[in-house]
Design an enzyme around this catalytic site. Structure first.
Site, PDB file in Angstrom:
ATOM      1  N   HIS A 152      -1.296  34.544   3.206  1.00 35.61           N
ATOM      2  CA  HIS A 152      -1.345  34.786   1.755  1.00 35.61           C
ATOM      3  C   HIS A 152      -2.439  33.943   1.110  1.00 35.61           C
ATOM      4  CE1 HIS A 152       2.595  36.677   2.412  1.00 35.61           C
ATOM      5  NE2 HIS A 152       2.875  35.586   3.108  1.00 35.61           N
ATOM      6  N   SER A 282     -30.371  30.854  -5.026  1.00 40.80           N
ATOM      7  CA  SER A 282     -30.236  31.356  -6.393  1.00 40.80           C
ATOM      8  C   SER A 282     -31.528  31.088  -7.135  1.00 40.80           C
ATOM      9  CB  SER A 282     -29.061  30.671  -7.104  1.00 40.80           C
ATOM     10  OG  SER A 282     -29.085  30.940  -8.493  1.00 40.80           O
TER      11      SER A 282
END
Length: 479
Positions: A152, A282
């Site tokens: 999970h 970036s």
């Protein structure tokens, strides 16, 4: 510069896969199909001159001028196959009366597609084997390195970095099996005529059914297919496309899972994909090291997985012996599926060859969670030392909540073990607490599972690709 190009061929895919689905390969294969049909018809008694066969054999490759003539003829006739019959006849005039004799367009188009499917799978299989081998090396290297397992996406029992990689490899082994099965199951459309009845060939051979069957078998043999499809309409059943693209779609799911896991691990800074010296992460944030390779895999895998839907709808939408609504669709889905799978494998190889693991970060994450995971071990040790399980459980519960509050509300480190060590109740096991917190004691049989998996499953699966693995270099990305 002034027209759109598919990024699959212009930016990403290998030369080999791009060439396979090129016009030069397609139309050259048509000529080979016409040549082999004429050879088989001559062997079975049709009066085709040797000169016709030799002229056809001498002009299997098309040059730019022939491609131009064919394009002009197709524009005039609105029929690609007949345009190439015409041009081939110009190049081999002695064969002009016999080219395409008794055949329908699907003799060349469908049989060529089956040849391309087989060759495409033959290109993909060794590349997949290389990726599996690279990940196997990674798994072996990190077979015993403890790391947080997640269920999970919440911290769970520890596993090892190598064991997690075996989950990726197992999926890829199933893909290797599925793609090989799809490849080996391929048959040839063969020589079936306009609606699959072989009526035109029965007429050519004056009603001799045995010769028609022999023709079908001989042409299939010349292309080294194991069998000819027993029955067809005008086309081979488009369910064959489903079988092939299903194996590629399933591979896409594996690639998506692997790349997603790597992206999540990059987020945690536990693992990093290759990052080149001058690479920019970036345009604005100079410090960033984005997992752009894995992101590209995810984007391409979504595309590849969805091409199966198109093949499924095309197969289900064919009317009677055939309709032509499959043609334009398949010109897109089949080549682009193979090109996309080819690109994904190249990137996967590049990533798997350059994965960087950061044990210190992994250890820090383990240290933050392991005290909570160790509580059951602490309780069991106390019981063995004469303690009462219920009393011990309550003390651990209270101390755990106190430690959790420090972590969640104050942003501090997990100090559960220090609290346990400071509680006189746990004095009987104080000298064993460090041993109880050894991460390696929480990974179960993970290292042994890695060893057994690589030996019993991966090694045998890769044996047929030993030559390709020995000659394979590192995967370099052009962009």
């Amino acid at each position: 510069m002034d027209s759109w190009q598919s990024p699959l061929s212009s930016r990403y895919a290998s030369k080999e896969m791009s060439n396979l689905f090129s016009n030069a390969t397609r139309f050259g294969t048509w000529r080979q199909l016409w040549l082999n049909l004429a050879i088989a018809e001559k062997e079975l008694g049709l009066p085709i001159p040797d000169e016709a066969i030799e002229q056809m054999r001498a002009h299997l490759k098309l040059d730019e001028e022939q491609m131009r003539l064919a394009a002009e003829e197709e524009k005039r006739r609105r029929h690609d196959v007949m345009a190439h019959v015409h041009v081939f006849g110009l190049m081999a005039p002695a064969a002009a009366p016999f080219i395409h004799l008794g055949a329908t367009s699907c003799y060349v188009t469908d049989n060529a597609d089956l040849i391309f499917l087989r060759k495409g799978l033959d290109l993909l299989l060794p590349k997949l084997a290389v990726v599996i081998q690279r990940l196997a090396t990674f798994a072996e290297k990190h077979r015993a390195l403890p790391t947080l397992g997640f269920t999970h996406m919440q911290p769970a029992q520890l596993t090892t970095v190598g064991k997690r990689a075996t989950l990726w490899i197992q999926d890829l082994l199933w893909d290797l099996r599925n793609i090989q099965r799809a490849r080996d199951d391929l048959g040839f459309r063969g020589v079936k005529g306009t609606t699959g009845t072989q009526a035109s060939f029965l007429q050519l051979f004056d009603g001799d059914h045995d010769k028609v069957e022999a023709l079908d078998e001989r042409v299939t043999q010349l292309f080294e297919f194991p069998y000819a499809l027993p029955v067809t309409g005008q086309t081979y059943s488009r369910k064959i496309d489903i079988d092939v693209l299903s194996s590629l779609s399933s591979f896409a799911a594996s690639a998506l899972k692997i790349a997603t896991d790597i992206r999540l691990l990059c987020h945690l800074k536990e693992v990093e994909e290759p990052f080149e010296k001058d690479q920019i992460g970036s345009s604005a944030m100079a410090y960033k090291r984005n997992p752009m390779r894995s992101e590209r895999i995810c984007g391409l895998a979504r595309w590849l997985g969805n091409t199966l839907n198109s093949a499924r709808e095309t197969a289900g939408g064919q009317w009677m012996e055939r309709t032509l609504d499959d043609s334009a669709n398949r010109r897109l889905t089949i080549p682009e599926s193979f090109l996309t799978a080819d690109v994904i494998l190249t990137i996967l190889q590049n990533v798997s060859e350059g994965l960087v693991v950061y044990p210190a970060i992994i250890a820090r994450h383990i240290a933050a969670e392991l005290p909570f995971m160790a509580t059951e071990n602490i309780i069991m040790a106390m019981v063995r030392s004469g303690g009462d399980r219920q009393d011990c459980h309550e003390r651990i519960r209270v101390l755990s909540h106190q430690a959790a509050r420090v972590v969640k509300e104050e942003g501090g480190e997990n100090d559960l073990i220090e609290r346990v060590k400071g509680d006189p109740y746990f004095a009987p096991i104080s000298d064993r607490l460090d041993a109880l917190l050894d991460p390696a004691s929480f990974t179960g049989r993970a290292p042994q599972q890695v060893d057994a998996f690589l030996t019993k499953w991966v090694k045998p699966a890769l044996e047929p690709y030993a030559a390709q693995l020995a000659s394979s270099g590192r995967a370099e990305l052009s962009v």
